[in-house]
Design a protein around this motif. Structure first.
Motif, short mmCIF file in Angstrom:
data_model
loop_
_atom_site.label_atom_id
_atom_site.label_comp_id
_atom_site.label_asym_id
_atom_site.label_seq_id
_atom_site.Cartn_x
_atom_site.Cartn_y
_atom_site.Cartn_z
N TYR A 127 -13.74 19.67 9.68
CA TYR A 127 -13.14 19.73 8.35
C TYR A 127 -14.19 19.38 7.29
N PRO A 128 -14.63 20.37 6.52
CA PRO A 128 -15.69 20.12 5.53
C PRO A 128 -15.26 19.22 4.37
N ASN A 129 -13.98 18.98 4.21
CA ASN A 129 -13.51 18.12 3.13
C ASN A 129 -13.39 16.66 3.56
N ILE A 130 -13.80 16.34 4.79
CA ILE A 130 -13.85 14.94 5.24
C ILE A 130 -15.30 14.50 5.27
N ARG A 131 -15.52 13.32 4.76
CA ARG A 131 -16.87 12.75 4.73
C ARG A 131 -16.75 11.26 5.01
N PHE A 132 -17.78 10.67 5.60
CA PHE A 132 -17.76 9.21 5.78
C PHE A 132 -19.11 8.62 5.43
N ILE A 133 -19.05 7.34 5.10
CA ILE A 133 -20.25 6.56 4.81
C ILE A 133 -20.17 5.28 5.62
N LYS A 134 -21.31 4.66 5.82
CA LYS A 134 -21.35 3.39 6.56
C LYS A 134 -21.80 2.29 5.61
N GLY A 135 -21.29 1.09 5.85
CA GLY A 135 -21.67 -0.03 5.02
C GLY A 135 -21.63 -1.34 5.78
N GLU A 136 -21.94 -2.39 5.08
CA GLU A 136 -21.86 -3.73 5.65
C GLU A 136 -20.40 -4.12 5.77
N ARG A 137 -20.16 -5.33 6.18
CA ARG A 137 -18.79 -5.85 6.19
C ARG A 137 -18.47 -6.33 4.78
N LEU A 156 -15.91 9.20 16.38
CA LEU A 156 -14.65 9.89 16.07
C LEU A 156 -14.75 10.64 14.75
N LEU A 157 -15.29 9.98 13.74
CA LEU A 157 -15.40 10.61 12.43
C LEU A 157 -16.36 11.80 12.43
N GLU A 158 -17.42 11.72 13.22
CA GLU A 158 -18.36 12.85 13.31
C GLU A 158 -17.64 14.10 13.81
N GLU A 159 -16.70 13.93 14.75
CA GLU A 159 -15.92 15.07 15.25
C GLU A 159 -15.09 15.70 14.13
N TYR A 160 -14.44 14.86 13.33
CA TYR A 160 -13.62 15.37 12.24
C TYR A 160 -14.45 16.03 11.14
N VAL A 161 -15.60 15.46 10.85
CA VAL A 161 -16.48 16.03 9.82
C VAL A 161 -16.94 17.42 10.24
N ARG A 162 -17.21 17.62 11.53
CA ARG A 162 -17.62 18.94 12.02
C ARG A 162 -16.50 19.96 11.85
N PHE A 197 -3.80 20.13 2.71
CA PHE A 197 -4.93 19.28 3.10
C PHE A 197 -6.27 19.89 2.71
N SER A 198 -6.41 21.19 2.81
CA SER A 198 -7.71 21.82 2.53
C SER A 198 -8.15 21.66 1.08
N ASP A 199 -7.21 21.32 0.20
CA ASP A 199 -7.54 21.11 -1.22
C ASP A 199 -7.84 19.66 -1.55
N VAL A 200 -7.77 18.79 -0.57
CA VAL A 200 -7.94 17.35 -0.76
C VAL A 200 -9.29 16.95 -0.18
N ARG A 201 -9.93 15.98 -0.80
CA ARG A 201 -11.15 15.41 -0.25
C ARG A 201 -10.85 14.04 0.33
N VAL A 202 -11.49 13.75 1.47
CA VAL A 202 -11.27 12.49 2.18
C VAL A 202 -12.61 11.80 2.33
N LEU A 203 -12.66 10.54 1.94
CA LEU A 203 -13.86 9.73 2.11
C LEU A 203 -13.47 8.45 2.83
N ILE A 204 -14.17 8.18 3.92
CA ILE A 204 -13.89 7.00 4.74
C ILE A 204 -15.14 6.14 4.80
N LEU A 205 -14.95 4.85 4.59
CA LEU A 205 -16.04 3.88 4.71
C LEU A 205 -15.88 3.15 6.03
N ILE A 206 -16.90 3.24 6.89
CA ILE A 206 -16.93 2.41 8.10
C ILE A 206 -17.48 1.06 7.65
#
Length: 123
Positions: A57-67, A49-55, A30-39
């Motif tokens: 795991y540095p390889n997890i990131r999220f962005i926010k968008g419209e529907r 929830l995602l803010e907790e994971y980002v803190r 997992f540490s070699d993989v990057r994760v990007l999640i769109l809310i």
């Protein structure tokens, strides 16, 4: 080295997202993989929830968008990934096997023209 980028769009499904994320972080490599999640819309619970994971795991990131439609959300994820890896599209309610990343890496090495994967997963 093959780079795997996990891409997921989610909206108001934090009850599933936690289980999904836990399966990712427990997977070997997992540490070699990057994760990007769109809310995909306004979703305070998922963002928290995602803010907790980002803190953690540095390889997890999220962005926010419209529907967005599913296709538009996936296109945005690819554009925002800022990576030239092999994309692995997953839904927010799945779980992955512990060896998923080594299996995907092996397939990508055997078939170098592969750009993306989707599923299978354990639900």
């Amino acid at each position: 080295m093959i780079s795997i980028v996990v891409l997921t769009a989610t909206y108001r499904r934090s009850q599933y997202l936690h289980r999904y994320l836990e399966s990712l972080v427990r997977a070997q490599g997992f540490s070699d993989v990057r994760v990007l999640i769109l809310i995909n819309g306004d979703d305070v619970e998922t963002e928290s929830l995602l803010e907790e994971y980002v803190r953690k795991y540095p390889n997890i990131r999220f962005i926010k968008g419209e529907r967005y439609t599913r296709g538009k959300a996936r296109n945005i994820l690819m554009e925002e990934s800022r990576d030239s890896g092999v994309f692995y599209f997953l839904d927010d309610d799945c779980r992955v096997a512990e060896d998923v990343f080594s299996v995907l890496t092996g397939i990508a090495q055997a078939y170098p023209d592969i750009d993306c994967f989707g599923g299978p997963n354990l639900t």
